[in-house]
Design an enzyme around this catalytic site. Structure first.
Site, mmCIF file in Angstrom:
data_model
loop_
_atom_site.group_PDB
_atom_site.id
_atom_site.type_symbol
_atom_site.label_atom_id
_atom_site.label_comp_id
_atom_site.label_asym_id
_atom_site.label_seq_id
_atom_site.Cartn_x
_atom_site.Cartn_y
_atom_site.Cartn_z
ATOM 1 N N SER A 1 29.598 78.194 70.430
ATOM 2 C CA SER A 1 29.720 79.990 70.614
ATOM 3 C C SER A 1 30.675 81.017 69.776
ATOM 4 O O SER A 1 30.789 81.754 69.853
ATOM 5 C CB SER A 1 30.416 79.291 71.724
ATOM 6 O OG SER A 1 29.625 78.457 73.079
ATOM 7 N N GLU B 1 43.694 72.977 72.667
ATOM 8 C CA GLU B 1 44.068 75.192 72.337
ATOM 9 C C GLU B 1 45.145 75.022 71.742
ATOM 10 O O GLU B 1 45.548 74.861 70.522
ATOM 11 C CB GLU B 1 43.520 75.805 72.977
ATOM 12 C CG GLU B 1 42.131 76.337 73.454
ATOM 13 C CD GLU B 1 41.833 75.338 74.542
ATOM 14 O OE1 GLU B 1 42.578 74.393 75.361
ATOM 15 O OE2 GLU B 1 40.629 75.654 75.017
ATOM 16 N N PHE C 1 41.485 81.591 75.930
ATOM 17 C CA PHE C 1 42.297 80.543 75.543
ATOM 18 C C PHE C 1 42.949 80.324 74.446
ATOM 19 O O PHE C 1 43.539 79.341 74.396
ATOM 20 C CB PHE C 1 40.854 79.544 75.689
ATOM 21 C CG PHE C 1 40.434 79.417 77.480
ATOM 22 C CD1 PHE C 1 40.579 79.645 78.669
ATOM 23 C CD2 PHE C 1 38.880 79.261 77.281
ATOM 24 C CE1 PHE C 1 39.868 79.265 79.153
ATOM 25 C CE2 PHE C 1 38.054 78.961 78.164
ATOM 26 C CZ PHE C 1 38.697 78.935 79.510
ATOM 27 N N HIS D 1 34.463 86.252 73.108
ATOM 28 C CA HIS D 1 33.771 86.391 74.394
ATOM 29 C C HIS D 1 34.657 87.592 75.273
ATOM 30 O O HIS D 1 35.701 86.591 76.562
ATOM 31 C CB HIS D 1 33.663 84.957 75.354
ATOM 32 C CG HIS D 1 32.576 84.189 74.521
ATOM 33 N ND1 HIS D 1 32.675 83.494 73.226
ATOM 34 C CD2 HIS D 1 31.727 83.594 75.681
ATOM 35 C CE1 HIS D 1 31.010 83.022 72.891
ATOM 36 N NE2 HIS D 1 30.425 83.025 74.251
ATOM 37 N N ARG E 1 30.253 88.364 73.609
ATOM 38 C CA ARG E 1 29.608 87.255 73.799
ATOM 39 C C ARG E 1 28.338 88.192 73.776
ATOM 40 O O ARG E 1 27.188 87.839 72.510
ATOM 41 C CB ARG E 1 29.662 86.699 75.121
ATOM 42 C CG ARG E 1 28.817 86.244 75.337
ATOM 43 C CD ARG E 1 28.438 84.834 76.209
ATOM 44 N NE ARG E 1 27.548 84.197 77.108
ATOM 45 C CZ ARG E 1 27.101 84.281 77.914
ATOM 46 N NH1 ARG E 1 27.061 85.514 78.644
ATOM 47 N NH2 ARG E 1 25.679 83.980 77.856
#
Lengths: 317, 282
Positions: free
Chosen positions: A40, A61, A86, A112, A170
């Site tokens: 991603s 994370e 995140f 994102h 994204r």
């Protein structure tokens, strides 16, 4: 007005991936960490080229932030990558303690971001990340406008010594800035010169702002468009120079109304040059499921809404 | 190599420093500092490869240490100064405005010996993992040491780091837990369901050593075993069984001195119990 050509829609996260690989080739100290989002974050090419410098952290994370800080202390230049929510909200204290207060040379690659993450819905669509990162002393906050600029900003972040928050997205968006233009942290770009209103934007809303300027041009309104890719430190000089001329400002961003580019810009004018400002942003709302374009329209972030805000602010001069 | 007698003398002086520092500052955390005093004294004087004269934050060519349980600054600063990182007199500035001896460790005031800020619990072990990984990447053969608290180990991030260190085979990392069984609100067993730390760290795949944290023979043996862990491909956790407030009868074995300051007459009593040393107070 100055014409910009979309050379073909591309996702800004892929710009990050290309920039990371280039930065890695230029500097052996560059390492990359992810929390199970290698694909991603478009880190595959870097991981293939430099497997010993790619560190998989698993879905953890908080530990990733601390491990990156430790690596930075030993002299590495770590990029940590995950979804925007995140690497900010989820780990705010870790970023504050280990990266910002700890003064470690960590680069936070934040993909994102915003509602244009789309179908995943509000749990993953942070609209608060710029506010969180802006509030940290000394943190550099960058939201580049397209694929090319994200690539170039990534290279600049690797060279800069100190914590950097690099925000991108994204979906595929127009790619219209030069392929290899040096990104100067803290320097805004005047994309189009105008005299009636200043439109300040960051991220892919810079393209929407340029579209809005074309709409306004047809109505006889000449809009100055500023790409404020670096949100902190803010290029106050470029803002003030423009507003002295236009006396009306619109700020557009894919972010909550609180704490983002809008409030940063308004703060400058409140202090140095009282000027009417209108805001195009995500208001005080959570996102929801939908296609990026449907959400952009529903949340009032597209060119039509920017143009409407420009017309309104001109009446307030 | 210092003898047990010499280490004991240093430890006694460190405990005197801890109490005098928190009493002078009228704030600070003496309880956990006194439970980890013997561990850190042995570590800095007999075990770690380090040189205050050539110390740099990047730790190149030396062992590195992270105090994950950052509130234990009284013992940390005392040991650092007694080991030669900065003048002993500076201990008197603890927690005062402008001091390099901030309430919790900071890298922003230029205090030698401190590699990273800490104090927000559960985070130091992750930073230590990064240091250990960095050393491996650089083919730097030295070790990274990290001290955690048992109360601190209620933080989920500790266990994230525990998983990471095993996955990345950080056998140059030695973590230590000051297993004193106490935290602010009371005994650990009454505050959380932390349970058997040894079984938990073993289950994560660490080399686990359990030692007596106030017995220099046991401490030294644990450190030698830990050092031998390099090459095993596994990180090491030493669980040191300790007593909060150790060394002073009215402070020992209770959580009440986690973050409390003795009254002047209590300080006088405590210093009398500890006795004077040839090192002298700050």
């Amino acid at each position: 007005m100055k014409k910009y050509i979309d050379t073909g829609k591309k996702d800004t996260r892929s710009g990050f991936g290309v920039g990371l690989l280039e930065a890695g080739k230029a500097d052996a100290r560059v390492v990359a960490l992810t929390a199970d989002l290698k694909g991603s974050l478009k880190m595959d090419a870097f991981a293939a080229e430099f497997p010993e410098r790619f560190i998989q952290c698993g879905i953890a994370e908080a530990n990733m932030v601390g491990a990156a800080a430790g690596l930075a202390i030993t002299g590495k230049v770590p990029f940590i990558g995950s979804f925007a929510e995140f690497v900010t909200g989820r780990v705010y204290d870790q970023v504050r303690q280990e990266v910002a207060y700890g003064k470690t040379n960590v680069k936070i690659a934040s993909s994102h971001a915003g509602i244009t993450l789309g179908e995943d819905g509000a749990t993953h669509q942070t609209m608060e990340d710029i506010a969180l990162m802006r509030a940290l002393p000394e943190m550099v906050v960058i939201n580049p406008c397209d694929f090319n600029q994200t690539k170039n900003a990534t290279i600049a972040a690797a060279k800069y010594v100190g914590p950097v928050y690099l925000r991108f997205g994204r979906p595929s968006v127009p790619n219209f800035t030069p392929e290899n233009e040096e990104f100067v942290i803290g320097k805004a770009q005047v994309m189009n010169e105008g005299k009636d209103v200043t439109i300040v934007a960051c991220g892919h809303l810079v393209w929407e702002a340029l579209q809005a300027a074309e709409i306004l041009e047809a109505e006889g309104i000449c809009a100055e468009v500023i790409n404020m890719a670096t949100i902190k430190p803010l290029d106050e000089e470029t803002l003030l120079t423009s507003a002295v001329k236009t006396k009306a400002v619109v700020v557009a961003e894919e972010h909550n109304m609180a704490g983002g580019l809008g409030e940063a810009v308004a703060g400058v004018f409140a202090r140095a040059l009282p000027t009417p400002v209108e805001f195009v942003n995500g208001k005080d709302l959570f996102g929801q499921t939908g296609t990026p374009s449907a959400l952009m329209e529903a949340y009032g972030l597209d060119a039509q809404h920017i143009a409407a805000a420009a017309r309104k602010v001109i009446t307030r001069k | 190599m210092y003898s047990n007698e010499k280490l004991q003398e240093i430890s006694t002086q460190v405990r005197r420093d801890i109490l005098r520092m928190v009493c002078k500052a009228k704030s600070g955390h003496p309880g956990g500092s006194m439970s980890s005093t013997d561990i850190l004294t042995a570590l800095y004087f007999n075990v770690m490869k380090h040189d205050p004269a050539t110390w740099t934050r990047d730790g190149k060519g030396q062992d590195m240490f992270i105090l994950s349980a950052g509130h234990m600054t009284p013992v940390y600063y005392s040991v650092l100064s007694r080991a030669g990182y900065f003048p002993v007199e500076e201990l008197g500035t603890f927690r005062t405005f402008g001091a390099r001896l901030q309430g919790h460790p900071s890298i922003r005031k230029g205090l030698p010996g401190v590699f990273q800020a800490s104090g927000s619990l559960g985070q130091g072990l992750s930073a230590a993992c990064g240091l250990a990984l960095g050393k491996k990447m650089d083919k730097d053969d030295n070790r990274v040491w990290c001290l955690c608290g048992d109360g601190e180990s209620e933080e989920g991030q500790i266990w994230e780091a525990g998983m990471f260190a095993v996955f990345h085979k950080l056998d140059n990392l030695v973590a230590m837990t000051d297993w004193n069984g106490k935290q602010i609100d009371g005994p650990v067993s009454e505050v959380s369901g932390e349970g058997d730390l040894a079984a938990k760290w073993e289950a994560w795949g660490w080399n686990v050593i359990v030692a007596e944290g106030h017995d220099f023979d046991s401490i030294q043996q644990a450190f030698e075993l830990a050092k031998a862990g390099k090459g095993s491909g596994k990180p090491t956790m030493i669980l040191f069984k300790t007593e909060m407030g150790h060394g002073v009868d009215f402070m020992a074995g209770t959580h009440k001195w986690h973050g409390s300051v003795p009254k002047p007459e209590q300080l006088e009593d405590a210093l009398k119990q500890l006795g004077e040393t040839s090192l002298g107070d700050f």
